[in-house]
Design an enzyme around this catalytic site. Structure first.
Site, PDB file in Angstrom:
ATOM      1  NE  ARG A  36      39.904  48.855  55.810  1.00 24.73           N
ATOM      2  CZ  ARG A  36      40.603  48.488  54.434  1.00 24.73           C
ATOM      3  NH1 ARG A  36      41.018  49.495  53.895  1.00 24.73           N
ATOM      4  NH2 ARG A  36      40.613  47.208  54.097  1.00 24.73           N
ATOM      5  CE  LYS A 197      40.842  42.641  42.559  1.00 18.09           C
ATOM      6  NZ  LYS A 197      40.654  43.088  43.904  1.00 18.09           N
ATOM      7  N   GLY A 351      36.447  43.986  50.307  1.00 21.97           N
ATOM      8  CA  GLY A 351      36.032  45.078  50.298  1.00 21.97           C
ATOM      9  C   GLY A 351      34.485  45.117  49.511  1.00 21.97           C
ATOM     10  N   GLY A 374      42.716  42.154  51.524  1.00 21.12           N
ATOM     11  CA  GLY A 374      43.742  41.048  50.957  1.00 21.12           C
ATOM     12  C   GLY A 374      44.367  40.351  52.330  1.00 21.12           C
TER      13      GLY A 374
HETATM   14  N1  ATP Z   1      30.623  37.932  36.118  1.00 22.30           N
HETATM   15  C1  ATP Z   1      31.262  38.966  36.156  1.00 22.30           C
HETATM   16  N2  ATP Z   1      31.648  39.714  35.310  1.00 22.30           N
HETATM   17  C2  ATP Z   1      32.518  40.654  35.467  1.00 22.30           C
HETATM   18  N3  ATP Z   1      32.734  41.170  36.811  1.00 22.30           N
HETATM   19  C3  ATP Z   1      32.113  40.570  37.881  1.00 22.30           C
HETATM   20  C4  ATP Z   1      31.343  39.537  37.793  1.00 22.30           C
HETATM   21  N4  ATP Z   1      30.965  39.088  38.741  1.00 22.30           N
HETATM   22  C5  ATP Z   1      31.560  40.014  39.765  1.00 22.30           C
HETATM   23  N5  ATP Z   1      32.337  40.935  39.202  1.00 22.30           N
HETATM   24  C6  ATP Z   1      32.871  42.112  39.702  1.00 22.30           C
HETATM   25  O1  ATP Z   1      33.901  41.718  40.606  1.00 22.30           O
HETATM   26  C7  ATP Z   1      34.025  42.718  41.283  1.00 22.30           C
HETATM   27  C8  ATP Z   1      34.525  42.345  42.746  1.00 22.30           C
HETATM   28  O2  ATP Z   1      35.869  41.476  42.590  1.00 22.30           O
HETATM   29  P1  ATP Z   1      37.015  41.064  43.567  1.00 22.30           P
HETATM   30  O3  ATP Z   1      37.627  40.007  43.248  1.00 22.30           O
HETATM   31  O4  ATP Z   1      37.857  42.373  43.670  1.00 22.30           O
HETATM   32  O5  ATP Z   1      36.109  41.285  44.845  1.00 22.30           O
HETATM   33  P2  ATP Z   1      36.477  41.253  46.368  1.00 22.30           P
HETATM   34  O6  ATP Z   1      37.233  40.310  46.932  1.00 22.30           O
HETATM   35  O7  ATP Z   1      35.336  41.221  47.144  1.00 22.30           O
HETATM   36  O8  ATP Z   1      37.047  42.777  46.458  1.00 22.30           O
HETATM   37  P3  ATP Z   1      38.466  43.161  47.137  1.00 22.30           P
HETATM   38  O9  ATP Z   1      39.370  43.275  45.941  1.00 22.30           O
HETATM   39  O10 ATP Z   1      38.180  44.578  47.880  1.00 22.30           O
HETATM   40  O11 ATP Z   1      38.914  42.315  48.220  1.00 22.30           O
HETATM   41  C9  ATP Z   1      32.925  43.400  41.384  1.00 22.30           C
HETATM   42  O12 ATP Z   1      33.417  44.943  41.142  1.00 22.30           O
HETATM   43  C10 ATP Z   1      31.922  42.975  40.423  1.00 22.30           C
HETATM   44  O13 ATP Z   1      31.346  44.002  39.591  1.00 22.30           O
HETATM   45  O1  3PG Z   2      42.498  48.105  51.624  1.00 28.54           O
HETATM   46  C1  3PG Z   2      43.524  47.496  52.015  1.00 28.54           C
HETATM   47  O2  3PG Z   2      43.231  46.219  51.945  1.00 28.54           O
HETATM   48  C2  3PG Z   2      44.637  47.726  53.026  1.00 28.54           C
HETATM   49  O3  3PG Z   2      44.361  48.909  53.655  1.00 28.54           O
HETATM   50  C3  3PG Z   2      45.635  47.467  52.525  1.00 28.54           C
HETATM   51  O4  3PG Z   2      46.111  48.411  51.445  1.00 28.54           O
HETATM   52  P1  3PG Z   2      46.987  48.216  50.231  1.00 28.54           P
HETATM   53  O5  3PG Z   2      46.408  46.816  49.458  1.00 28.54           O
HETATM   54  O6  3PG Z   2      47.199  49.439  49.153  1.00 28.54           O
HETATM   55  O7  3PG Z   2      48.358  47.574  50.893  1.00 28.54           O
END
Ligand code: ATP
Ligand code: 3PG
Length: 394
Positions: A36, A197, A351, A374
């Site tokens: 970033r 999620k 991320g 997000g």
């Molecule tokens: N089958 C599974 N069971 C449990 N956890 C899992 C599985 N597959 C993936 N994950 C976990 O999901 C996590 C990522 O999920 P998340 O929804 O946060 O993804 P992202 O959108 O890439 O991340 P961010 O929240 O930073 O946007 C990882 O830490 C991974 O280990």
């Molecule tokens: O890491 C992020 O997605 C941004 O910096 C926003 O952070 P926040 O989810 O704590 O608002």
């Protein structure tokens, strides 16, 4: 983009309050990923080259309106100074006499990094008084914090009401790339949604069904769909209250002619560790006391084929628990497929997917890695981002 950018205004001699997203991962006071910071450099360089006096503002973590020493921005100022090869003055406040003095002493092209804006309770409340205090420091507001553009906070939204307000170059690029991907996509257009999620991604899946040709589901959220098909998922991640929604999505996909891909086999483990016993099973044979932690071999083959045939792929969320090597194959295969397809435009958001691509050493093979987690999801859902809406129209 119909919003003004730094290129549309005169910056010489102006004090610019530039909101960036320096919310970088830290461990023991060290920055562990500086993506970033690098992504903000083009705007910072542009501002200094144009003779602006630059006040950078960012949040770091979620200190909830309190001063938290570990979340001070000093390590970021140091790193930024190294990357730019010039001095970056760091203040211990984000407004007030110390900051005013630093601004008064600033020469054209000089840079000040303000303290973490989330040390002030008014930031996240979008308090108008705090927004005015920030605005009083500057002549122009620049928002380059795409990653925080989905937040209506004092330094991302409120301040824009008081100053000429334009986007930075990173913000402009993110909106252009993601906007183009969604409004006029090259086809076949494929979205890959994984991660953990389900709740956070329900809306985005719904919205994407109106846009894509292929929707690939993987990761932990896949088990809610496997359950929706009527199979037991053992100890795998499951959001029971979203099973009906998952069913509705599969129906909607059918009606819209979207190729909706769910795993046909998965890698299950008897423990959440590298030493676990593992096996690949069909989705109709997940043992009741095992947990699905990656997609299986047949599924990988099927997903890779679809990815390689796609012209545009947006990817958010890993296919399995890629942080543990034993469960990283599916995520690695998707990353490799994108890396090996020069004709496929790949957009990585979130991320964890970005971290996965980085871990496999494939980051430079992707067409665009969004700095927004997000924010990129909300944008893809078709939501307006308050930090963008607040900027001046062209
Ligand atoms: N089958 C599974 N069971 C449990 N956890 C899992 C599985 N597959 C993936 N994950 C976990 O999901 C996590 C990522 O999920 P998340 O929804 O946060 O993804 P992202 O959108 O890439 O991340 P961010 O929240 O930073 O946007 C990882 O830490 C991974 O280990
Ligand atoms: O890491 C992020 O997605 C941004 O910096 C926003 O952070 P926040 O989810 O704590 O608002």
């Amino acid at each position: 983009m119909n919003k003004k950018s730094v290129r549309d205004i005169d910056l010489k001699g102006k004090v610019v309050f530039c909101r960036v997203d320096f919310n970088v991962p830290m461990k023991d006071g060290e920055i562990t990923d500086e993506t970033r910071i690098n992504a903000a450099l083009p705007t910072i360089k542009y501002l200094t080259e144009q003779g602006a006096k630059v006040l950078l503002a960012s949040h770091l973590g979620r200190p909830k309106g309190q001063v938290v020493d570990e979340l001070r921005l000093d390590p970021v100022a140091q790193r930024l100074s190294d990357l730019l090869g010039k001095e970056v003055i760091k203040t211990d406040e984000a407004y007030g006499p110390e900051v005013e003095k630093a601004v008064a002493n600033l020469e054209e092209g000089g840079i000040v990094l303000l303290e973490n804006v989330r040390f002030y309770p008014g930031e996240e409340k979008n308090d108008p008084e705090l927004a005015e205090k920030f605005a009083a420091l500057a002549d122009v507001y620049v928002n380059d914090a795409f990653g925080a553009a989905h937040r209506a906070h004092a330094s991302t939204e409120g301040i824009a009401k008081h100053l000429p307000a334009v986007s930075g170059l990173l913000m402009e690029k993110e909106l252009e790339v993601l906007g183009k991907a969604l409004s006029n996509p090259d086809r076949p257009f494929t979205a890959i949604i994984g991660g953990a999620k389900v709740k956070d991604k329900i809306d985005v899946i719904d919205n994407l069904l109106d846009k894509v040709d292929n929707l690939i589901i993987g990761g932990g959220l896949g088990y809610t769909f496997i359950k929706a098909l009527g199979y037991d998922v053992g100890k795998s991640l499951l959001e029971e209250d979203k099973v009906e929604t998952a069913k509705a999505f599969m129906q909607k996909a059918k009606e819209k002619g979207v190729n909706f891909l769910i795993a046909e086999d998965v890698l299950v483990a008897d423990d959440f560790s590298n030493d676990a016993n593992t096996k690949v099973v069909g989705i109709d044979s997940i043992p009741s006391d095992w947990e699905g932690l990656d997609i299986g071999t047949k599924t990988i083959e099927k997903y890779v084929k679809v990815i390689k045939e796609s012209k545009l792929v947006i990817w958010n969320g890993p296919m399995g628990v890629f942080e543990i090597d034993a469960f990283a194959n599916g995520t690695r295969a998707v990353a490799n497929a994108l890396a090996e397809s020069p004709d496929t435009y790949s957009v990585i958001g979130g991320g964890d997917s970005a971290a996965a691509v980085e871990k496999f050493g494939l980051a430079d093979k992707m067409s665009h890695i969004s700095t927004g987690g997000g924010a990129s999801l909300e944008f893809m859902e078709g939501k307006e981002l308050p930090g963008v809406v607040a900027l001046n129209d062209k």
